[in-house]
Write an enzyme that holds these catalytic residues in place. Structure first.
Site, PDB file in Angstrom:
ATOM      1  N   LYS A   1       0.769  -1.351  -0.043  1.00 54.23           N
ATOM      2  CA  LYS A   1       0.170  -0.213  -0.111  1.00 54.23           C
ATOM      3  C   LYS A   1       0.799   1.326   0.113  1.00 54.23           C
ATOM      4  O   LYS A   1       0.482   2.307  -0.561  1.00 54.23           O
ATOM      5  CB  LYS A   1      -1.118   0.037   1.041  1.00 54.23           C
ATOM      6  CG  LYS A   1      -2.019  -1.013   0.983  1.00 54.23           C
ATOM      7  CD  LYS A   1      -3.138  -0.668   2.005  1.00 54.23           C
ATOM      8  CE  LYS A   1      -4.374  -1.733   1.714  1.00 54.23           C
ATOM      9  NZ  LYS A   1      -4.314  -3.138   1.909  1.00 54.23           N
TER      10      LYS A   1
ATOM     11  N   SER B   1       1.752  -9.887  -0.852  1.00 56.58           N
ATOM     12  CA  SER B   1       1.354  -8.409  -0.863  1.00 56.58           C
ATOM     13  C   SER B   1       1.765  -7.847   0.622  1.00 56.58           C
ATOM     14  O   SER B   1       1.968  -6.672   0.795  1.00 56.58           O
ATOM     15  CB  SER B   1       0.026  -8.319  -1.151  1.00 56.58           C
ATOM     16  OG  SER B   1      -0.876  -9.046  -0.417  1.00 56.58           O
TER      17      SER B   1
ATOM     18  N   GLU C   1      -9.965   6.511   3.624  1.00 52.87           N
ATOM     19  CA  GLU C   1     -10.863   5.573   4.186  1.00 52.87           C
ATOM     20  C   GLU C   1      -9.918   4.335   4.755  1.00 52.87           C
ATOM     21  O   GLU C   1      -8.995   4.244   4.149  1.00 52.87           O
ATOM     22  CB  GLU C   1     -12.002   5.138   3.483  1.00 52.87           C
ATOM     23  CG  GLU C   1     -11.442   4.150   2.331  1.00 52.87           C
ATOM     24  CD  GLU C   1     -10.528   4.563   1.248  1.00 52.87           C
ATOM     25  OE1 GLU C   1     -10.333   5.761   1.004  1.00 52.87           O
ATOM     26  OE2 GLU C   1      -9.885   3.608   0.600  1.00 52.87           O
TER      27      GLU C   1
HETATM   28  C1  LIG Z   1      -4.986  -4.024   1.501  1.00 48.49           C
HETATM   29  C2  LIG Z   1      -4.589  -5.137   1.107  1.00 48.49           C
HETATM   30  C3  LIG Z   1      -4.777  -6.074   0.173  1.00 48.49           C
HETATM   31  C4  LIG Z   1      -5.981  -5.969  -1.029  1.00 48.49           C
HETATM   32  O1  LIG Z   1      -6.009  -4.720  -1.555  1.00 48.49           O
HETATM   33  P1  LIG Z   1      -5.644  -4.761  -3.334  1.00 48.49           P
HETATM   34  O2  LIG Z   1      -6.152  -3.473  -3.343  1.00 48.49           O
HETATM   35  O3  LIG Z   1      -6.626  -6.073  -3.870  1.00 48.49           O
HETATM   36  O4  LIG Z   1      -4.394  -5.137  -3.313  1.00 48.49           O
HETATM   37  C5  LIG Z   1      -3.970  -7.461  -0.255  1.00 48.49           C
HETATM   38  N1  LIG Z   1      -2.926  -7.574   0.740  1.00 48.49           N
HETATM   39  C6  LIG Z   1      -2.691  -6.758   1.655  1.00 48.49           C
HETATM   40  C7  LIG Z   1      -1.467  -7.195   2.657  1.00 48.49           C
HETATM   41  C8  LIG Z   1      -3.289  -5.825   2.095  1.00 48.49           C
HETATM   42  O5  LIG Z   1      -3.056  -4.980   3.122  1.00 48.49           O
END
Ligand SMILES: *Cc1c(COP(=O)(O)O)cnc(C)c1O
Length: 408
Positions: free
Chosen positions: A103, A392, A125
């Site tokens: 993020k 992610s 948000e």
């Molecule tokens: C917020 C988040 C997501 C989901 O959001 P996307 O916009 O689909 O990437 C996925 N993995 C993590 C670790 C997150 O914090």
């Protein structure tokens, strides 16, 4: 074979989307009240200028490197690959970034853009608080005021992140309307933006919302795929056979996928939250149970009941728990370029346990959804096959859930 140069960082444009109206095929667009038209048009113009400005790009690159920790490694998970007995699995380590997930890429981009637009205040948000923390971090870094809207329900569930945001100097505003969760927080944030647009930028957390957000947030995450492309070519000498990523709003997945879209031999799989079951209300798999509709300013796949009312959703991972998906994914689903599937709560927990024990990496529950699909498929592929998974985020934030789920 690929018709594009096999090098990293080439500035080719993989797709023609969105068009000038912010449409990805029939999806996307700008469905906002009259009062928000001015602000989104101003943002569109500012972004068009910034993206072509070498100084802006250089400053963003510097912060991504020195502040956030890019480039992130591409790690060959040899033990996991051997244990599953099939494809070679490579992990794109977005979990190693500052604040623990991808993020920060988007927050740095939009934070710099806000500064350039002369806006002294950021609003955002947040559901689980991850996007709120990343926004509050960037606000502190750039000396901007920060105000985060969060559902009351979520504030109770995610108390440590509320404290983090406050420690970083942000104001966290409880939202008590509707279901007291993410979608209600977005509504409140939009209201704030309309009222304070002169000094305020709305920092959207995923590839959602009215044009230009889905395009702009995608662009800020493209670095994931650009790096991964160069890294896999260097490590394996060729492009991967498969890409896997979890899909909440869709930002980490589109960030990985985008620069591989022209490479037809690279198959792509997006994994949504299958939750408890595929009954409406028990999951957040928009492509399994949703249909096209408008939510928060964009036309896309939305989970809704027969009367078009937004359905309740469920996922064990807050980051995937949202009733709509980014409009570019709706197009990639329609065209068949990306395959979308689901992993359940239980499968994600099991995948998190597997990666922790086999590789010494505790993944975020969101990322564990992508891993669950990899675990399902790897053994059906040859040992020469190459799979690239977007990790992610890291699992620190989910320790409480792991504990109460009793996965030990
Ligand atoms: C917020 C988040 C997501 C989901 O959001 P996307 O916009 O689909 O990437 C996925 N993995 C993590 C670790 C997150 O914090």
């Amino acid at each position: 074979m690929s018709s594009t140069p096999l090098t990293a960082g080439t500035h080719r444009v993989p797709g023609k989307w969105p068009n000038a109206n912010g449409r990805f095929g029939e999806f996307g667009g700008r469905f906002v009240p009259e009062t928000l038209m001015g602000p989104v048009e101003q943002l569109e113009r500012a972004y068009e200028q910034a993206r072509c400005d070498a100084n802006f790009q250089a400053e963003l690159k510097r912060l991504l490197k020195d502040f956030a920790g890019r480039p992130t490694p591409l790690y060959h998970a040899r033990r996991l690959s051997a244990r599953l007995g099939g494809a070679q699995i490579f992990l794109k380590r977005e979990d190693l970034l500052h604040t623990g997930a991808h993020k920060i890429n988007n927050c740095l981009g939009q934070g710099l853009l806000a500064q350039r637009m002369g806006k002294a205040r950021l609003i955002a948000e947040t559901g689980a608080g991850q996007h709120g923390v990343a926004t509050a971090t960037v606000a502190a870094l750039l000396g901007l005021e920060c105000c985060v809207y969060m559902g009351e329900e979520d504030m109770t569930r995610q108390a440590p992140n509320v404290f983090r945001m406050r420690l970083l100097g942000a104001q966290v505003i409880p939202v008590s309307s509707g279901s007291k969760t993410l979608k209600d927080a977005i509504n409140e944030g939009m209201r704030d933006w309309v009222t304070n647009v002169g000094n305020t930028h709305y920092l959207m957390g995923s590839v959602l919302g009215p044009h230009p957000y889905p395009m702009m947030v995608r662009d800020f995450h493209r670095v994931i795929g650009q790096e991964a492309r160069g890294q896999v070519l260097e490590l394996a000498g060729r492009l991967p056979d498969y890409l896997f990523a979890c899909v909440g709003g869709g930002s980490n997945s589109i960030g990985l996928f985008y620069d591989f879209i022209p490479d037809r031999e690279v198959k792509m799989v997006g994994v949504e939250a299958g939750g408890r079951s595929l009954r409406l209300g028990d999951h957040a798999a928009r492509f399994a149970g949703g249909k096209p509709g408008v939510l928060h300013g964009t036309y896309t796949y939305v989970l809704q009941n027969e009367d078009g009312l937004i359905a309740a959703t469920h996922s064990i991972s807050a980051g995937l728990d949202y009733p709509a998906v980014g409009p570019e994914h709706a197009l990639l689903h329609q065209s068949g370029r990306v395959e979308y599937t689901q992993a359940s709560d239980a499968e994600a927990l099991e995948a998190a346990r597997e990666l922790s024990r086999t590789e010494g990496i505790i993944p975020a529950l969101e990322s564990a959804h992508a891993l669950a699909e990899v675990i399902r498929r790897a053994s059906t592929l040859s040992r020469e096959a190459i799979i690239l998974v977007n990790l992610s985020g890291r699992g620190d934030k989910d320790l409480g859930i792991f504990q109460s789920a009793g996965i030990l």
